[in-house]
Motif scaffolding. Structure first.
Motif, PDB file in Angstrom:
ATOM      1  N   ASP A 133     -67.024 -79.614  69.280  1.00 20.76           N
ATOM      2  CA  ASP A 133     -65.676 -80.237  68.957  1.00 20.76           C
ATOM      3  C   ASP A 133     -65.465 -80.676  67.410  1.00 20.76           C
ATOM      4  O   ASP A 133     -64.756 -81.759  67.255  1.00 20.76           O
ATOM      5  N   VAL A 134     -65.824 -79.840  66.697  1.00 19.82           N
ATOM      6  CA  VAL A 134     -65.501 -79.868  65.141  1.00 19.82           C
ATOM      7  C   VAL A 134     -64.070 -79.449  64.930  1.00 19.82           C
ATOM      8  O   VAL A 134     -63.755 -78.383  65.253  1.00 19.82           O
ATOM      9  N   PRO A 135     -63.166 -80.344  64.445  1.00 19.23           N
ATOM     10  CA  PRO A 135     -61.575 -79.888  64.310  1.00 19.23           C
ATOM     11  C   PRO A 135     -61.644 -78.804  63.133  1.00 19.23           C
ATOM     12  O   PRO A 135     -62.149 -78.910  62.273  1.00 19.23           O
ATOM     13  N   LYS A 136     -60.855 -77.899  63.608  1.00 12.84           N
ATOM     14  CA  LYS A 136     -60.530 -76.812  62.502  1.00 12.84           C
ATOM     15  C   LYS A 136     -59.601 -77.396  61.349  1.00 12.84           C
ATOM     16  O   LYS A 136     -58.795 -78.378  61.481  1.00 12.84           O
ATOM     17  N   GLY A 137     -59.394 -76.692  60.277  1.00 16.26           N
ATOM     18  CA  GLY A 137     -58.409 -77.047  59.348  1.00 16.26           C
ATOM     19  C   GLY A 137     -58.990 -77.871  58.324  1.00 16.26           C
ATOM     20  O   GLY A 137     -58.129 -77.970  57.478  1.00 16.26           O
ATOM     21  N   GLU A 138     -59.996 -78.233  57.980  1.00 17.23           N
ATOM     22  CA  GLU A 138     -60.620 -78.796  56.919  1.00 17.23           C
ATOM     23  C   GLU A 138     -61.079 -77.832  55.696  1.00 17.23           C
ATOM     24  O   GLU A 138     -61.277 -76.550  55.938  1.00 17.23           O
ATOM     25  N   LYS A 139     -60.825 -78.024  54.646  1.00 23.24           N
ATOM     26  CA  LYS A 139     -61.188 -77.301  53.300  1.00 23.24           C
ATOM     27  C   LYS A 139     -62.556 -77.074  53.436  1.00 23.24           C
ATOM     28  O   LYS A 139     -63.227 -75.752  52.887  1.00 23.24           O
ATOM     29  N   PHE A 140     -63.245 -77.856  53.437  1.00 23.00           N
ATOM     30  CA  PHE A 140     -64.808 -77.923  53.726  1.00 23.00           C
ATOM     31  C   PHE A 140     -65.349 -79.123  54.708  1.00 23.00           C
ATOM     32  O   PHE A 140     -64.645 -80.013  54.808  1.00 23.00           O
ATOM     33  N   TYR A 141     -66.652 -78.805  54.868  1.00 21.71           N
ATOM     34  CA  TYR A 141     -67.210 -79.749  55.881  1.00 21.71           C
ATOM     35  C   TYR A 141     -68.504 -80.327  55.068  1.00 21.71           C
ATOM     36  O   TYR A 141     -68.919 -79.614  54.243  1.00 21.71           O
ATOM     37  N   LYS A 142     -69.127 -81.662  55.229  1.00 18.60           N
ATOM     38  CA  LYS A 142     -70.283 -81.970  54.847  1.00 18.60           C
ATOM     39  C   LYS A 142     -71.146 -82.213  56.227  1.00 18.60           C
ATOM     40  O   LYS A 142     -70.552 -82.719  57.018  1.00 18.60           O
ATOM     41  N   VAL A 143     -72.608 -82.051  56.258  1.00 23.26           N
ATOM     42  CA  VAL A 143     -73.102 -82.446  57.365  1.00 23.26           C
ATOM     43  C   VAL A 143     -74.531 -82.902  56.912  1.00 23.26           C
ATOM     44  O   VAL A 143     -75.036 -82.977  55.913  1.00 23.26           O
ATOM     45  N   GLU A 144     -74.796 -84.279  57.720  1.00 21.34           N
ATOM     46  CA  GLU A 144     -76.007 -85.042  57.323  1.00 21.34           C
ATOM     47  C   GLU A 144     -76.833 -85.171  58.532  1.00 21.34           C
ATOM     48  O   GLU A 144     -76.269 -85.617  59.664  1.00 21.34           O
ATOM     49  N   VAL A 145     -77.942 -84.907  58.595  1.00 23.25           N
ATOM     50  CA  VAL A 145     -79.002 -85.234  59.213  1.00 23.25           C
ATOM     51  C   VAL A 145     -79.818 -86.349  59.133  1.00 23.25           C
ATOM     52  O   VAL A 145     -80.200 -86.883  58.041  1.00 23.25           O
ATOM     53  N   SER A 146     -79.718 -87.123  60.391  1.00 21.80           N
ATOM     54  CA  SER A 146     -80.279 -88.654  60.025  1.00 21.80           C
ATOM     55  C   SER A 146     -79.651 -89.204  59.038  1.00 21.80           C
ATOM     56  O   SER A 146     -78.301 -89.434  59.056  1.00 21.80           O
ATOM     57  N   HIS A 147     -80.473 -89.738  57.898  1.00 25.96           N
ATOM     58  CA  HIS A 147     -79.570 -90.554  56.778  1.00 25.96           C
ATOM     59  C   HIS A 147     -79.920 -89.907  55.560  1.00 25.96           C
ATOM     60  O   HIS A 147     -80.061 -90.540  54.338  1.00 25.96           O
ATOM     61  N   ARG A 148     -80.419 -88.596  55.698  1.00 30.01           N
ATOM     62  CA  ARG A 148     -81.059 -87.922  54.806  1.00 30.01           C
ATOM     63  C   ARG A 148     -79.787 -87.209  53.664  1.00 30.01           C
ATOM     64  O   ARG A 148     -80.301 -86.234  52.743  1.00 30.01           O
ATOM     65  N   GLY A 149     -78.741 -87.557  53.601  1.00 33.64           N
ATOM     66  CA  GLY A 149     -77.765 -87.034  52.627  1.00 33.64           C
ATOM     67  C   GLY A 149     -77.076 -85.812  53.136  1.00 33.64           C
ATOM     68  O   GLY A 149     -77.363 -85.498  54.130  1.00 33.64           O
ATOM     69  N   THR A 150     -75.969 -85.401  52.329  1.00 32.29           N
ATOM     70  CA  THR A 150     -75.281 -84.407  53.059  1.00 32.29           C
ATOM     71  C   THR A 150     -75.126 -82.983  52.196  1.00 32.29           C
ATOM     72  O   THR A 150     -75.766 -82.962  51.354  1.00 32.29           O
ATOM     73  N   LEU A 151     -75.099 -81.897  53.081  1.00 36.40           N
ATOM     74  CA  LEU A 151     -74.946 -80.608  52.596  1.00 36.40           C
ATOM     75  C   LEU A 151     -73.477 -80.306  52.915  1.00 36.40           C
ATOM     76  O   LEU A 151     -72.942 -80.185  54.077  1.00 36.40           O
TER      77      LEU A 151
END
Length: 168
Positions: A133-151
């Protein structure tokens, strides 16, 4: 009582005019087969037109997708009974650890968790990621696992399941 008959006229009386016969009830008009055929043709035309309009529109594309990929812990990982978990400073990395997806504005757009894991060698574990259920339409996305920063991923990379992240 007498047995004599009354006198009989020698001629028949003149025909008197009788009232006109009532008109026969109106019969139902017969519907020609052409009317039936025309009705069927019109109905088929309407159905065909409706089908043509709806067939060209097709189902709407979904407005969401499932972000898929893998996360690899490169050090201090142990495998117990086939499940991997981080140790020491990485003890927050395990199956079920939070995965947060942010939109381009930095707002949280979806959440999930690390999935099944497997040992990828001494001290290394790889986890499956599937955040729905990630909404479409963003220019980019950032992903974070636990509290370890985003990719950061482009929209195309995210929608194509190209997430590949590591820690350690």
């Amino acid at each position: 009582m007498t047995t004599e008959l009354p006198p009989q006229p020698s001629e028949l009386p003149a025909a008197t005019s009788l009232p006109p016969m009532p008109a026969a009830p109106p019969s139902r008009p017969r519907r020609p087969i052409g009317t039936f055929v025309a009705g069927v043709a019109i109905g088929a035309g309407l159905m065909g037109g409706t089908w043509a309009i709806t067939a060209n529109t097709g189902p709407a594309e979904p407005n969401t997708f499932t972000l898929k990929g893998e996360f690899t812990l490169l050090e201090e990982a142990v495998s117990i009974d086939g499940d991997c978990a981080g140790t020491g400073g990485y003890d927050d990395i395990r199956e079920g650890a939070s995965v947060t997806v942010y939109g381009a504005k930095g707002d949280v757009v979806a959440t999930g968790s690390l999935g099944d894991s497997k040992s990828a060698g001494y001290g290394t574990c790889t986890y499956k990621i599937a955040v729905g259920d990630v909404p479409k339409g963003e220019k980019f996305y950032k992903v974070e696992v636990s509290h370890r920063g985003t990719l950061q991923l482009t929209a195309k990379e995210a929608e194509n399941g190209e997430l590949a992240s590591s820690l350690g």
